[in-house]
Design a protein around this motif. Structure first.
Motif, PDB file in Angstrom:
ATOM      1  N   LEU A   1       0.813  -1.224   0.000  1.00  0.00           N
ATOM      2  CA  LEU A   1       0.000   0.000   0.000  1.00  0.00           C
ATOM      3  C   LEU A   1       0.847   1.276   0.000  1.00  0.00           C
ATOM      4  N   GLY A   2       2.009   1.213  -0.630  1.00  0.00           N
ATOM      5  CA  GLY A   2       2.858   2.386  -0.749  1.00  0.00           C
ATOM      6  C   GLY A   2       3.866   2.569   0.361  1.00  0.00           C
ATOM      7  N   ILE A   3       3.847   1.711   1.381  1.00  0.00           N
ATOM      8  CA  ILE A   3       4.813   1.806   2.476  1.00  0.00           C
ATOM      9  C   ILE A   3       6.103   1.089   2.083  1.00  0.00           C
ATOM     10  N   SER A   4       7.218   1.787   2.213  1.00  0.00           N
ATOM     11  CA  SER A   4       8.516   1.173   1.949  1.00  0.00           C
ATOM     12  C   SER A   4       9.503   1.609   3.014  1.00  0.00           C
ATOM     13  N   THR A   5      10.543   0.807   3.197  1.00  0.00           N
ATOM     14  CA  THR A   5      11.639   1.189   4.080  1.00  0.00           C
ATOM     15  C   THR A   5      12.938   1.200   3.282  1.00  0.00           C
ATOM     16  N   THR A   6      13.838   2.104   3.666  1.00  0.00           N
ATOM     17  CA  THR A   6      15.101   2.290   2.962  1.00  0.00           C
ATOM     18  C   THR A   6      16.256   2.180   3.952  1.00  0.00           C
ATOM     19  N   TYR A   7      17.343   1.553   3.506  1.00  0.00           N
ATOM     20  CA  TYR A   7      18.518   1.299   4.345  1.00  0.00           C
ATOM     21  C   TYR A   7      19.723   1.843   3.583  1.00  0.00           C
ATOM     22  N   ILE A   8      20.445   2.809   4.177  1.00  0.00           N
ATOM     23  CA  ILE A   8      21.423   3.631   3.461  1.00  0.00           C
ATOM     24  C   ILE A   8      22.814   3.561   4.108  1.00  0.00           C
ATOM     25  N   HIS A   9      23.848   3.775   3.284  1.00  0.00           N
ATOM     26  CA  HIS A   9      25.260   3.798   3.663  1.00  0.00           C
ATOM     27  C   HIS A   9      25.797   2.406   4.014  1.00  0.00           C
TER      28      HIS A   9
ATOM     29  N   ILE B   1      26.063  -2.356   8.248  1.00  0.00           N
ATOM     30  CA  ILE B   1      26.338  -0.935   8.439  1.00  0.00           C
ATOM     31  C   ILE B   1      27.693  -0.573   7.830  1.00  0.00           C
ATOM     32  N   GLY B   2      27.755   0.635   7.253  1.00  0.00           N
ATOM     33  CA  GLY B   2      29.007   1.110   6.672  1.00  0.00           C
ATOM     34  C   GLY B   2      29.057   2.626   6.647  1.00  0.00           C
ATOM     35  N   ALA B   3      29.957   3.157   5.848  1.00  0.00           N
ATOM     36  CA  ALA B   3      30.107   4.604   5.696  1.00  0.00           C
ATOM     37  C   ALA B   3      30.228   4.945   4.220  1.00  0.00           C
ATOM     38  N   THR B   4      29.498   4.218   3.389  1.00  0.00           N
ATOM     39  CA  THR B   4      29.565   4.434   1.949  1.00  0.00           C
ATOM     40  C   THR B   4      28.751   5.658   1.541  1.00  0.00           C
ATOM     41  N   GLY B   5      29.031   6.183   0.347  1.00  0.00           N
ATOM     42  CA  GLY B   5      28.356   7.385  -0.106  1.00  0.00           C
ATOM     43  C   GLY B   5      28.892   8.599   0.639  1.00  0.00           C
ATOM     44  N   ARG B   6      28.052   9.583   0.834  1.00  0.00           N
ATOM     45  CA  ARG B   6      28.454  10.804   1.532  1.00  0.00           C
ATOM     46  C   ARG B   6      28.180  10.626   3.021  1.00  0.00           C
ATOM     47  N   ALA B   7      29.044   9.925   3.700  1.00  0.00           N
ATOM     48  CA  ALA B   7      28.908   9.667   5.136  1.00  0.00           C
ATOM     49  C   ALA B   7      30.226   9.989   5.820  1.00  0.00           C
ATOM     50  N   THR B   8      30.149  10.519   7.027  1.00  0.00           N
ATOM     51  CA  THR B   8      31.360  10.890   7.766  1.00  0.00           C
ATOM     52  C   THR B   8      31.817   9.797   8.722  1.00  0.00           C
ATOM     53  N   GLY B   9      31.004   8.768   8.876  1.00  0.00           N
ATOM     54  CA  GLY B   9      31.359   7.663   9.753  1.00  0.00           C
ATOM     55  C   GLY B   9      30.363   6.535   9.592  1.00  0.00           C
ATOM     56  N   PRO B  10      30.692   5.342  10.077  1.00  0.00           N
ATOM     57  CA  PRO B  10      29.798   4.195   9.894  1.00  0.00           C
ATOM     58  C   PRO B  10      28.485   4.348  10.649  1.00  0.00           C
ATOM     59  N   HIS B  11      27.398   4.239   9.932  1.00  0.00           N
ATOM     60  CA  HIS B  11      26.073   4.278  10.536  1.00  0.00           C
ATOM     61  C   HIS B  11      25.049   3.795   9.522  1.00  0.00           C
ATOM     62  N   LEU B  12      23.881   3.428  10.022  1.00  0.00           N
ATOM     63  CA  LEU B  12      22.729   3.101   9.175  1.00  0.00           C
ATOM     64  C   LEU B  12      21.794   4.297   9.172  1.00  0.00           C
ATOM     65  N   ASP B  13      21.432   4.750   7.995  1.00  0.00           N
ATOM     66  CA  ASP B  13      20.369   5.749   7.838  1.00  0.00           C
ATOM     67  C   ASP B  13      19.123   4.971   7.399  1.00  0.00           C
ATOM     68  N   TRP B  14      18.186   4.838   8.349  1.00  0.00           N
ATOM     69  CA  TRP B  14      16.966   4.052   8.104  1.00  0.00           C
ATOM     70  C   TRP B  14      15.809   5.006   7.846  1.00  0.00           C
ATOM     71  N   ARG B  15      15.070   4.753   6.755  1.00  0.00           N
ATOM     72  CA  ARG B  15      13.977   5.638   6.373  1.00  0.00           C
ATOM     73  C   ARG B  15      12.692   4.861   6.123  1.00  0.00           C
TER      74      ARG B  15
END
Length: 273
Positions: free
Chosen positions: A213-221, A242-256
């Motif tokens: 129904l249009g709900i999605s989750t995103t996991y970044i870096h 978890i990593g620091a790929t893309g434009r990241a200053t340190g290892p973390h998960l950006d969860w959306r």
């Protein structure tokens, strides 16, 4: 059945029969009344539902979902039309929110603004991500209690914004979990992978999962992407690290969390679902 946090007030519209309140004529809703909130409802499967005049998808079992973006405010109008022709309306008054704003001066401009080639790449990748989020399946994975995607320190929150050299950057739309590179990342609901790429310019290793129904989750870096588009996932399945790929200053998960193109607050999802 969803836990009822509030039910709609009934309004008789001109030219309609008098509406009598009954369970069959109400919609049950769960979620916060504020910007960034996801809401899940249950109504008659044959009902038509709209939010602020925009039609919402009603699942064959009567489930309906919607959400409010970061800057949503004021009164939101929900309307339910039953197959009898009766109309139920509700005004949802959103509670105001404040966000963390950081002002940083003296940042070298080359580190703030990508070069034209990088901008072109980022736009192309953003279009692919946008397309993946247009998935509108009849899955109802979001009915299961949500779980946390990773263990770690919360290092960034939804809605916060940085202003570099007086120029506002885009607000942050995720929940950041800081942990060492290689820390497992789990999918928060069951679902199907609709996007997987190990090397996007801004977000690095990125996975998007459809939950219905249009709900999605995103996991970044992510430092590692363990799934492919089309994979069917069980809740809690490890999908990367978890990593620091893309434009990241340190290892973390950006969860959306998204509903269609509306970016939602993962912390509110954890609190209410």
């Amino acid at each position: 059945m969803l836990k009822t946090l509030f039910t709609v007030a009934l309004l008789v519209l001109p030219g309609t029969a008098t509406v009598t309140a009954s369970a069959a004529e109400l919609i049950e809703l769960k979620g916060a009344r504020t910007a960034g909130a996801l809401m899940i409802g249950k109504t008659e499967p044959t009902a038509q539902v709209s939010l602020n005049g925009e039609a919402l998808t009603v699942h064959p079992d009567g489930y309906v979902v919607f959400g409010f973006d970061r800057d949503a405010s004021g009164t939101q109008e929900l309307e339910i039309t039953l197959d009898t022709g009766k109309v139920v309306k509700q005004s949802i008054e959103l509670q105001p929110r404040e966000y963390q704003i950081d002002r940083v001066e003296g940042v070298p401009q080359r580190t703030v603004t990508p070069d034209p080639e990088q901008v072109a790449r980022a736009r192309k990748e953003a279009a692919a991500v946008w397309q993946a989020r247009q998935t509108l399946s009849e899955r109802t994975d979001f009915l299961q209690p949500v779980i946390e995607p990773a263990q770690g320190r919360i290092s960034g929150v939804y809605g916060s914004q940085r202003i570099f050299n007086g120029e506002p950057r885009n607000p942050h739309f995720g929940l950041d979990v800081a942990a060492p590179t290689g820390t497992p990342v789990k999918v928060v609901w069951p679902g199907e992978v609709v996007f997987a790429d190990a090397d996007l310019f801004y977000s690095g290793g990125t996975i998007i999962v459809d939950h219905g129904l249009g709900i999605s989750t995103t996991y970044i870096h992510l430092s590692r992407v363990d799934v492919e588009v089309g994979d069917s996932l069980e809740q809690g399945q490890v999908i990367g690290a978890i990593g620091a790929t893309g434009r990241a200053t340190g290892p973390h998960l950006d969860w959306r969390v998204n509903w269609r193109d509306v970016r939602l607050d993962p912390a509110l999802v954890l609190e209410h679902f």
